[in-house]
Each structure stands twice: as C-alpha cells, then as structure tokens.
Enzyme design. Structure first.
Site, PDB file in Angstrom:
ATOM      1  N   LYS A  94      23.479  58.695  30.370  1.00 14.69           N
ATOM      2  CA  LYS A  94      22.119  59.258  30.456  1.00 14.69           C
ATOM      3  C   LYS A  94      22.164  60.788  30.532  1.00 14.69           C
ATOM      4  CE  LYS A  94      21.006  57.046  34.311  1.00 14.69           C
ATOM      5  NZ  LYS A  94      22.241  56.286  34.578  1.00 14.69           N
ATOM      6  N   ARG A 122      13.944  54.660  39.409  1.00 13.75           N
ATOM      7  CA  ARG A 122      14.977  53.660  39.680  1.00 13.75           C
ATOM      8  C   ARG A 122      14.420  52.446  40.420  1.00 13.75           C
ATOM      9  NH1 ARG A 122      19.521  57.651  39.608  1.00 13.75           N
ATOM     10  NH2 ARG A 122      21.516  56.629  39.902  1.00 13.75           N
ATOM     11  N   ARG A 132      36.048  59.730  34.546  1.00 15.58           N
ATOM     12  CA  ARG A 132      35.317  60.991  34.751  1.00 15.58           C
ATOM     13  C   ARG A 132      35.840  61.682  36.014  1.00 15.58           C
ATOM     14  NH1 ARG A 132      28.840  60.508  35.183  1.00 15.58           N
ATOM     15  NH2 ARG A 132      29.111  59.608  37.238  1.00 15.58           N
ATOM     16  N   ARG A 190      32.871  63.757  41.997  1.00 17.20           N
ATOM     17  CA  ARG A 190      31.713  63.332  42.783  1.00 17.20           C
ATOM     18  C   ARG A 190      32.169  62.370  43.869  1.00 17.20           C
ATOM     19  NH1 ARG A 190      26.788  61.613  38.854  1.00 17.20           N
ATOM     20  NH2 ARG A 190      26.514  60.180  40.590  1.00 17.20           N
ATOM     21  N   ARG A 207      26.660  51.091  43.571  1.00 19.89           N
ATOM     22  CA  ARG A 207      25.729  51.684  42.600  1.00 19.89           C
ATOM     23  C   ARG A 207      25.350  50.676  41.514  1.00 19.89           C
ATOM     24  NH1 ARG A 207      29.243  56.655  41.126  1.00 19.89           N
ATOM     25  NH2 ARG A 207      27.631  57.252  39.647  1.00 19.89           N
TER      26      ARG A 207
HETATM   27  P1  AMP Z   1      22.928  59.869  39.675  1.00 25.02           P
HETATM   28  O1  AMP Z   1      23.475  61.235  39.500  1.00 25.02           O
HETATM   29  O2  AMP Z   1      21.675  59.630  38.887  1.00 25.02           O
HETATM   30  O3  AMP Z   1      23.964  58.799  39.443  1.00 25.02           O
HETATM   31  O4  AMP Z   1      22.466  59.733  41.209  1.00 25.02           O
HETATM   32  C1  AMP Z   1      23.399  59.865  42.262  1.00 25.02           C
HETATM   33  C2  AMP Z   1      22.843  59.248  43.530  1.00 25.02           C
HETATM   34  O5  AMP Z   1      21.638  59.938  43.922  1.00 25.02           O
HETATM   35  C3  AMP Z   1      22.429  57.790  43.436  1.00 25.02           C
HETATM   36  O6  AMP Z   1      23.518  56.893  43.612  1.00 25.02           O
HETATM   37  C4  AMP Z   1      21.409  57.691  44.568  1.00 25.02           C
HETATM   38  O7  AMP Z   1      22.059  57.680  45.828  1.00 25.02           O
HETATM   39  C5  AMP Z   1      20.692  59.030  44.454  1.00 25.02           C
HETATM   40  N1  AMP Z   1      19.554  58.952  43.509  1.00 25.02           N
HETATM   41  C6  AMP Z   1      19.424  59.632  42.327  1.00 25.02           C
HETATM   42  N2  AMP Z   1      18.254  59.349  41.740  1.00 25.02           N
HETATM   43  C7  AMP Z   1      17.617  58.457  42.535  1.00 25.02           C
HETATM   44  C8  AMP Z   1      16.370  57.765  42.470  1.00 25.02           C
HETATM   45  N3  AMP Z   1      15.535  57.931  41.420  1.00 25.02           N
HETATM   46  N4  AMP Z   1      16.052  56.932  43.491  1.00 25.02           N
HETATM   47  C9  AMP Z   1      16.863  56.760  44.542  1.00 25.02           C
HETATM   48  N5  AMP Z   1      18.063  57.353  44.670  1.00 25.02           N
HETATM   49  C10 AMP Z   1      18.447  58.208  43.683  1.00 25.02           C
END
Ligand code: AMP
Length: 192
Positions: A13, A88, A127, A139, A150
């Site tokens: 994404k 989400r 990654r 990360r 996740r």
């Molecule tokens: P990402 O970079 O999109 O994989 O997001 C990393 C982490 O941020 C996720 O595993 C969640 O803990 C939190 N997070 C990001 N976006 C959301 C969202 N829309 N709703 C809830 N938690 C989020």
C-alpha cells in the site's frame, strides 16, 4: 479523486501510494506514518500508542479519525487523497465517508491489493532485514510475533471492509503479487 488502498500489512500500500503521489500530485494520508511521527516527536498521544503499535494491535478509532480529520481540513490544492492504512475498521470507514462529505467529497475508488499470507511474512521480515543491513533501524512491529497480531487484526477488523465497499460498488481488486510496475498499471486501469 479520492482513493483507498486496502490490503494486509506488506501488501504494498505504501509503495503504491508514493507512486500515485509522484505521478498524480495526490496527497498520501497514512495513519501509520502519522502515528510513527507522533512517537518520534514524543507527543502525549505518541507515548500512549507506542506499546499498542509495537504489539501489532490497532490503536483506537478516536485517535486515527482525529488524525485524518486534521489532515483533511489542512490540505491545500492537490489531485486527491490516497488513504493508506485507513480506514481499518467499519467505524473508521463510516467516519471517513462523513468527513469527506463535510468537505464536499467522497471515496471514489477502493483498491484491494490481494496477496497471499506466506508472501507477506517473507516481505515484512525481508523489509526489516534490508533496513538493518543498510544501517537503519527496523520498524519495531516488523517481527514475526507482531506480524501475527497484525495479520489477525487485518482479518478480524479490516477485511470486512472488502465486503462493505463491494456492496457500495466502489471496490476493485488487483493482484498485489505482480511486479511493482504491473500493480501500478492495474491501479491506473482501475481508476481510469
Ligand atoms: P501501518 O504503517 O499502516 O502498518 O500501521 C502501523 C501500526 O499503526 C498498526 O499496526 C496499528 O497499530 C497502527 N495503525 C495505523 N493505522 C491505523 C488505523 N487506521 N487504525 C488503527 N490503528 C492503526
């Protein structure tokens, strides 16, 4: 034109969102990036979400909807928004529809990046290894334990959005396992 990129962690994404920013002057709204920025700058909210993020769980709807609201209202002139990692949950999806209608806009396309889970695990662990090899810091949630959480969060809380947007008639599914350029082309075709 406003687009949601939907798909599990590691589906590509972020990569595709950055490409749309470069090619179409769109604005990428990644709640993951916003939350990591809040942690880096040490805000109270950043401290509050740190442990939840590291475990791979979702932070509250209230927090991410608040972040998106701020960014939507602050944006200047651009070619549209790309939502990456948001919404989400179904509550976030409803909130996004309402926020966009407040500014006279709507969700135009929802692109689901379809991938298989074995590839996701390989991509994410890869990654993390690449980042470390390049002297960076991976990360905190790019490890196998958090990744399992996740993925589970994706299937339990986020994947119902596929049906939600399908029923609204907004959903297009593309093969997320194709090369980066082929995925970009499939997205371009889907939104043409
Ligand atoms: P990402 O970079 O999109 O994989 O997001 C990393 C982490 O941020 C996720 O595993 C969640 O803990 C939190 N997070 C990001 N976006 C959301 C969202 N829309 N709703 C809830 N938690 C989020």
């Amino acid at each position: 034109m406003n687009i949601i990129l939907l798909g599990p962690p590691g589906a590509g994404k972020g990569t595709q969102a950055r490409k749309l920013v470069d090619d179409r002057n769109m604005v990428q709204l990644s709640t993951g990036d916003m939350l990591r920025a809040a942690r880096t700058s040490g805000t109270e909210m950043g401290r509050k979400v740190a442990a939840v993020m590291d475990r791979g769980e979702l932070v509250t709807d209230e927090i991410v909807i608040g972040l998106i609201r701020e960014q939507l209202l602050a944006a200047g002139d651009h070619g549209g928004f790309i939502f990456d990692g948001f919404p989400r949950t179904l509550a976030q999806a409803d909130a996004l529809g309402e926020l966009l209608s407040e500014i006279g806009a709507r969700v135009d396309h929802v692109i689901e990046l379809e991938v298989n889970d074995d590839v996701l695990v390989e991509r994410i662990i890869g990654r993390a290894a690449e980042t470390v090899a390049a002297g960076g810091q991976a990360r905190a949630d790019d490890n196998e334990e958090s990744l399992k959480t996740r993925l589970m969060a994706y299937y339990k809380q986020t994947s119902p959005l596929v049906g939600y947007y399908y029923a609204k008639g907004d959903l297009k599914t593309v093969d997320g396992l194709a090369s980066m350029d082929d995925v970009a082309q499939s997205i371009a075709d889907a939104i043409a």
